[in-house]
Structures are given as structure tokens and as C-alpha cells.
Scaffold this active site. Structure first.
Site, PDB file in Angstrom:
ATOM      1  N   ASP A 104      23.873  19.627  -5.063  1.00  0.00           N
ATOM      2  CA  ASP A 104      24.969  20.357  -5.684  1.00  0.00           C
ATOM      3  C   ASP A 104      24.362  21.113  -6.876  1.00  0.00           C
ATOM      4  O   ASP A 104      23.231  20.846  -7.299  1.00  0.00           O
ATOM      5  CB  ASP A 104      26.099  19.411  -6.116  1.00  0.00           C
ATOM      6  CG  ASP A 104      27.421  20.179  -6.280  1.00  0.00           C
ATOM      7  OD1 ASP A 104      27.391  21.426  -6.403  1.00  0.00           O
ATOM      8  OD2 ASP A 104      28.491  19.539  -6.299  1.00  0.00           O
TER       9      ASP A 104
HETATM   10  C1  BGC Z   1      30.610  22.286  -6.689  1.00  0.00           C
HETATM   11  C2  BGC Z   1      30.207  22.658  -5.277  1.00  0.00           C
HETATM   12  C3  BGC Z   1      29.961  24.144  -5.196  1.00  0.00           C
HETATM   13  C4  BGC Z   1      28.877  24.506  -6.191  1.00  0.00           C
HETATM   14  C5  BGC Z   1      28.508  25.965  -6.183  1.00  0.00           C
HETATM   15  C6  BGC Z   1      29.666  22.839  -7.738  1.00  0.00           C
HETATM   16  O1  BGC Z   1      30.257  22.776  -8.993  1.00  0.00           O
HETATM   17  O2  BGC Z   1      30.679  20.890  -6.796  1.00  0.00           O
HETATM   18  O3  BGC Z   1      31.215  22.272  -4.390  1.00  0.00           O
HETATM   19  O4  BGC Z   1      29.615  24.514  -3.897  1.00  0.00           O
HETATM   20  O5  BGC Z   1      29.347  24.186  -7.490  1.00  0.00           O
HETATM   21  O6  BGC Z   1      29.511  26.735  -6.749  1.00  0.00           O
END
Ligand code: BGC
Length: 715
Positions: free
Chosen positions: A226
Site C-alpha cells: 500500500d
Molecule cells: C489506500 C489504497 C490506495 C492507495 C493509493 C492508500 O491510502 O489504502 O487503497 O490504493 O492509497 O491511492
């Protein structure tokens, strides 16, 4: 690994390989994540975009589909496949290669900030919807990313909290949708969760990444972190993380944000900060530090080769951009891309309709066109697109409830009643703040709403909550004075219909005073169109609850602080496998509306139910008749009780379901097959066990409305 990939791997230098295992800034500025290609060897760059409610390319528009929980409420995996295909094509049209969705985490706490981005409290329903969505996305030649692996069940303290969860609960509840994504959906990428599981950060979790995901399930795709969720170099590299994202410092990634507003405390109270979500601001662990670890011999280069080969294989496997094509310099094939087509607009509406749950109806619905309608609600003039955070989508078009109802009824009045409810938005253009909303306190009054309600044939009150990534909701009460508004309107109106636009369960203290309640979740850009179609009976509300509606948050297993949000950075999953309706059943708590519940405008009768054992499980058939005067949708739900198991098991667990549309007077025999595995429980020493002896099959209209029960011995 294809021969192209093997050949490329031999050609790549160490420095070039390192550049393929962490992200970098996207030169176009539209992608959520970007991995630079390699010009020398003709490896194309990889663009990655959020997900999961639609495509969130920065500064661009896309179809804003209903939230994942609304899609799940359709109990229609085929619809999920159509949705996946549409967002896959929109991803391709935006010239992006990988979509960051779907999210398949289990809805464990009713206040979870991202519940709207997830499907259900039930692993079987989550798995079916996830597989459908993934197959659709990947059919468009883009890669899907199933997230967030695993046990990302809360936003509070999400970067640090450890989900302390038993192996059995992991296997039976939290892992199955991921396993199905891999084994059935053949998903290209898996995103690790921010949180820890049993003390270990998911990006470092060798057992869950290498042993379970890549070992037991044979996942040959890419494990991506993530965003800023990588927590080490050597441990993560060995554990099985393949790609560190985004590989760019926070201040560079969000250049428009004030550097002072970045909160460097990764663990503030409640996981919130005043200006900016507290993201751990880490340097690139898979950049220089990884190169040094390999040069010093701390990590074997074959580990890096495996990561690079997974990325290259993903490029090779997607029809859209394959390595061989790029080697010859031909442009990528984006012929599958399409954006904001009439078909996508229609699909956004159809999903909203099929996800709408008719919670209760004393006969007031459907309305007639000749009814005069008072539309009441603080935000009733705007579509409820989604929640806040990385899943926000900016649509080309949107219809709010007021416009939708105005298009169907001749005599419509509108009053907000109370001030607009603030809607959290991180990436959107509009930042609605409660007091500074589009209507000031002076312009809204409950009295005006009451007068409008009293002089109409029917009052339709549109109520909503506010949910966002980064924080959990404080409670499951409707925010602001919406409950007061509904009380007052219900007292004055001849008939009152309440339309909920919420991220999950909410308390309905006025339930007995109103005539009908519809749950439309976050319905997306077609909000008003779908609502009008359901209110006026053009379409049957096709949804069934994918989550239990308790009477209050105290009814759920997460009521205690140690269970949620946890103490000392640990959330104890003490309830084990008893989450959602499994918990309500086990503790004998009467839900307000049970899992699987939802009415139809049609009236169905369940006639004959047969259950027959097969070599590999059992076959169930249900003779259904629509004895009503309207066409409608029935969802046959099959639950199992592992009554022969020597350990405590839930009373009922969803194991199969089938949705059918039946015209008035029509009947059908609906088959549902259950595999042997549906009866298995997980034993921490021996693995999956199908208990010997007599187990139970329940066939019903919801988890609490069982129409037939039979004993089966699947041995
Ligand atoms: C989230 C993800 C997301 C990523 C990119 C993170 O804060 O948990 O689900 O895909 O950001 O934006």
C-alpha cells in the site's frame, strides 16, 4: 515465466532491476503509481490507478459507479463482472495498466471508515463479488489488484494496529475472498495492508505472503505495498513483497499540500490528524537500501530476480501492453478502452437499482406519478457519489435524488430541513463543510420541511452519513439533526419514505413512525435516476443486505475497546469466526434487519425445496413462485450449519445463493450447488476438515428467514 521474461532478466543490470521494484513520479501526473520502463530493453512503464469505485486518474473524469457495498447488495456476481469489465475499459481509456481494486476486506466493525469500499461481513459473498469484478477488469486487458491483504478492518491507527486474530478466523473469514481472487479470479496483483497481523507488518509478513499466498495458493503475480506501507528492506524483500509503492516522498507526491501539514506522528489518537492523514513518511526501502543489501550479500539476487520477473510476467500476460510488442516498438493496444459511454451510464444506474435494499414497506411504495411529493433532506439535491479518500471518482454527469424525482412526478417541493451534512473529500473539488455548506443555517428549518411534508401526498426524506478512508465513523447514528428531521416529518406527513445513503448500518430510531425505508448506500452518479426508478416502480429494488443492521453499535462484536479500535496498538479479534450475523446468531441478539434481508415489490412463495447429496457436496433446488402482481427479483440463500464439527461453529454460514427475476405469476426451479468444502472448518493443527456425520443445510430469504432445513452427510 515466459521466454521473453527470462531473456529480459538476463539482460537487466542490477541497477535496472532495482528500478523495477519501486515506484517513481508519473511524468504525466495522472497515475496513482508509476514504475518507469526501460528504454534500452523496450520494457514499457507501468501506470497504476485507483479504484475501486471507478477510475481516479488525477485531474480526469470517469464513470462514478455505486460503492462496492452497493454492488455486493445486488448479490449478483454477473453484474460484478459487467462492472469490472466497464471499469477495466475505463482504466484502459485513461491509458492506465493496473487498477487498484477491488477491496475484499471483511466488514468487521459497523463504523469502519472504508466499509463502503468493501463488500460484506461474509466471506462467501465477498469472494463471489470479488471474483466477478476481477474477471471483468482483467477481461479488458488491465490488471486488477485485490486489496488490502489482510485484516485491514479499521482505519483508526491503521498504520500500526495489529489485528491479533486466530489462524482459524483468518482461514475461515479474512482470507477466503483473497484466496478466491487468486485461485479462481487469477488476479494479477495483491496489495498488502498497512496494518500488522499478529504483530508483523503485512509488508513484512513472510508466512502470509510467501507461505500462504505464494506457496499454498500458488500466486504467481505481483505483491505490491500500500502507499507508503513498506516498512523495511530486508524483511519485506524476503517476506515476498515485490513492489514498493509509490516510491516517492509525500511532499513530492502531494506537491500542492503544505509540507507543515504532513503529520509525522504515525500513531496519533484515533488515527486522525487535523490537516493530513498520518501516513508514515518512509524513504524508498526498495531503492538504494535494497541494492546495498544485495551487494553486501545480505539478500540473494535471485530474490530480486523473482520480483522483477513477476512484474515482467504481468506485463506479458495483459493483452494490452505486452513485453514482446513493446520490444518491437509497436504502440500498446488500447482498443478495449472506452469511457463514459451510454452503456456505462446505464450500468451505473442498473447497479444502483440492483443494490437498493427495500428494508421495509407498509404498501406505500411504489409511488404513483400523480402523487405530490415533498423531497426533504439536507443533501437531497446532490448525488451521493462515494466516501472520501483514494476511491473518490469525479464523474462526467450526475443526478441527485431531487432531479430524479422531479423527472417522474409533476408536483414536487424541496426543503433541506437541516444544514447539509459535511462530506469528507480528499481528492474531490468540492469540500462541503457542515456550517459552510451550500445552505446556511438561516435557510434551513425543520418547520419548513414539516409544512412541505404536511401538504404533500408523500414525504421522501433523503438521509446520509459521511464515511472516509483515514478515519472510522464515531457511531452508527445518522449525523447532524437528521433523526430529528425524520421524526418531525413523519409526524406531519400522511406517508413518509426514508431513503438512506449510508456506508453501512445506521440506527433507525424512527423506524416505527415511517412507512417505508430504502437503503441505497452510496449510489454513485446515477443516484437520482435509480432512486426514481425504484420509488415509482419502474424497477424492483433488487438488493439484499450484505451486512447486518444491529440496533446500535453495541450489538456488534467490536463494541469493546480491546476488540476495536484496540489498546496499545493491538485489536483483539476475540470473537474469532463469529463476525457479523455469525455473532448475532451466536449471542442471540435480534438484529434490526438481518444479513440477507430485503423486500421486493413482487411476492414470492418457496414451494418444494430438495437437498440431495452428491459425490462432491450437495445439490439444492428451490421451486419459487411469484404470486404477486409485479415482476421482481428473488435471492435464494443457502446456509450451512457445520453441526457435526467438534468445535463451536456458527449456526448458519452462507455457502451459496442464486438471484432470479420472475414475472408476475411465473415460477422457476432454482438450483444451488454446494461443494464439499462448504462444510469444512479449519483446525489449527490439521488444516481444513469436513466433519463426519450429519450437517445442516438451511434455505431461506435471509439469514433469519429460513424456509427449509435438511440434514446432509457429505461424506
Ligand atoms: C489506500 C489504497 C490506495 C492507495 C493509493 C492508500 O491510502 O489504502 O487503497 O490504493 O492509497 O491511492
Amino acid at each position: 515465466m515466459g521466454s521473453d521474461v527470462t531473456a529480459l532478466l538476463e539482460e537487466l543490470t542490477l541497477a535496472e532491476k532495482i528500478r523495477l521494484v519501486h515506484g517513481a513520479a508519473d511524468p504525466d501526473g495522472t497515475a496513482t503509481g508509476y514504475v518507469p520502463g526501460n528504454d534500452r530493453l523496450g520494457i514499457p512503464p507501468v501506470t497504476v490507478v485507483d479504484g475501486p469505485l471507478g477510475v481516479r486518474a488525477m485531474g480526469e473524469r470517469a464513470t462514478a459507479f455505486p460503492a462496492s457495498i452497493a454492488l455486493a447488495a445486488s448479490w449478483n456476481p454477473e453484474l460484478a463482472r459487467e462492472f469490472g469489465t466497464a471499469i477495466g475499459r475505463e482504466t484502459a481509456a485513461h491509458d492506465q495498466d493496473v487498477l487498484l481494486g477491488p477491496g475484499v476486506n471483511i466488514i468487521r466493525t459497523p463504523t469502519g471508515g472504508r466499509n463502503f469500499e468493501y463488500y460484506s461481513e461474509d466471506p462467501h459473498l465477498s469472494a463471489r463479488m470479488g471474483v466477478g469484478t476481477i474477471e471483468g477488469i482483467q477481461s479488458a486487458g488491465v490488471s486488477a489488484t485485490v486489496k488490502h491483504y489482510v485484516a485491514n478492518n479499521q482505519e483508526t491507527n491503521r498504520y500500526e494496529v495489529s489485528a491479533d486474530v486466530s489462524e482459524r478466523a483468518l482461514r475461515e473469514l479474512y482470507l477466503p475472498a483473497f484466496r478466491a481472487a487468486v485461485e479462481e479470479g487469477d488476479v494479477d496483483a495483491v496489495m498488502t495492508a498497512y496494518n500488522r497481523v499478529n504483530g508483523i507488518y503485512m509488508s513484512d509478513h513472510e508466512r502470509l505472503l510467501s507461505d500462504v499466498l505464494k506457496g499454498e495458493w500458488d500466486f504467481d503475480g505481483l505483491v505490491v505495498s500500500d502507499w507508503w506501507g513498506t516498512r523495511s528492506t530486508v524483511d519485506a524483500a524476503r517476506a515476498g513483497l515485490d513492489l514498493e509503492m509509490p516510491g516517492v516522498e509525500l511532499t513530492e507526491y502531494f506537491p500542492e499540500m503544505d509540507a507543515d501539514s504532513f503529520d509525522d506522528d504515525p500513531n496519533p489518537p484515533n488515527g486522525t490528524s487535523s490537516d493530513f492523514p498520518p501516513i508514515p513518511d518512509v524513504s524508498a526501502y526498495f531503492g538504494e537500501p535494497l541494492r546495498e543489501a544485495i551487494e553486501s550479500g545480505e539478500i540473494d539476487e535471485s530474490i530480486l530476480d523473482d520480483k522483477v520477473s513477476r512484474l515482467l510476467s504481468m506485463l506479458e500476460s495483459t493483452g494490452r501492453q505486452n513485453v514482446a510488442k513493446c520490444e518491437t516498438g509497436s504502440p500498446s493496444d488500447d482498443s478495449t478502452g472506452e469511457l463514459d459511454t451510454p452503456a456505462h451510464r446505464e450500468l451505473a444506474r442498473d447497479i444502483a437499482i440492483e443494490g437498493t435494499v427495500l428494508l421495509t414497506n407498509d404498501g406505500v411504495l411504489p409511488l404513483s406519478e400523480s402523487d405530490s411529493v415533498a423531497v426533504i433532506g439536507p443533501n437531497a439535491d446532490a448525488a451521493k457519489l462515494g466516501g472520501g479518500g483514494s476511491s473518490e471518482v469525479s464523474p462526467f454527469t450526475e443526478t441527485g435524488p431531487l432531479a430524479g424525482i422531479e423527472s417522474r412526478a409533476a408536483d414536487v417541493s424541496f426543503e433541506r430541513g437541516v444544514n447539509p451534512i459535511a462530506e469528507s473529500s480528499f481528492f474531490g473539488d468540492s469540500e462541503l463543510a457542515d456550517a459552510n455548506g451550500s445552505a446556511s443555517a438561516a435557510e434551513t428549518s425543520i418547520d419548513d420541511a414539516v409544512s412541505a411534508a404536511a401538504s404533500a401526498d408523500c414525504a421522501v426524506v433523503i438521509a446520509q452519513d459521511d464515511a472516509t478512508e483515514f478515519t472510522d465513523r464515531d457511531s452508527i447514528e445518522l449525523p447532524g439533526r437528521q433523526n430529528d428531521l425524520i421524526d418531525a416529518v413523519a409526524e406531519a406527513a400522511e406517508r413518509t419514505v426514508v431513503v438512506l445513503r449510508t456506508s453501512g448500518p445506521v440506527e433507525l430510531p424512527w423506524l416505527d413512525a415511517v412507512d417505508a425505508v430504502l437503503e441505497t448506500w452510496y449510489p454513485g452518479q446515477a443516484d437520482g435516476e435509480a432512486l426514481a426508478a425504484v420509488l415509482f416502480g419502474d424497477a424492483d429494488p433488487g438488493g439484499r443486505l450484505p451486512v447486518t443492521f444491529g440496533r446500535s453499535a453495541a450489538d456488534y462484536p467490536t463494541a469493546d475497546e480491546t476488540a476495536f479500535p484496540g489498546t496499545d496498538d493491538v485489536a483483539q479479534y476475540e470473537e474469532g469466526v463469529f463476525v457479523g450475523y455469525r455473532y448475532f446468531d451466536d449471542c442471540d441478539i435480534e438484529p434490526l434487519f438481518p444479513f440477507g434481508h430485503g423486500q421486493s415489490y413482487a411476492t414470492f412463495e418457496y414451494d418444494d425445496v430438495t437437498v440431495s447429496e452428491t459425490d462432491d457436496g450437495c445439490d439444492v433446488t428451490v421451486d419459487l413462485r411469484n404470486v404477486g402482481t409485479r415482476a421482481g427479483k428473488a435471492v435464494v440463500q443457502v446456509y450451512v450449519g457445520k453441526s457435526a464439527a467438534p468445535v463451536p461453529t456458527p449456526e448458519r454460514e452462507l455457502a451459496g445463493f442464486e438471484s432470479v427475476e420472475l414475472g408476475a405469476g411465473d415460477s422457476a426451479t432454482v438450483p444451488v450447488s454446494l461443494a464439499r468444502e462448504a462444510f469444512a472448518y479449519y483446525d489449527e493443527n490439521s488444516g481444513w476438515i469436513v466433519p463426519d456425520g450429519s450437517n445442516t443445510v438451511h434455505v431461506g430469504r435471509s439469514s433469519r428467514d429460513i424456509r427449509a432445513t435438511a440434514d446432509v452427510d457429505v461424506q
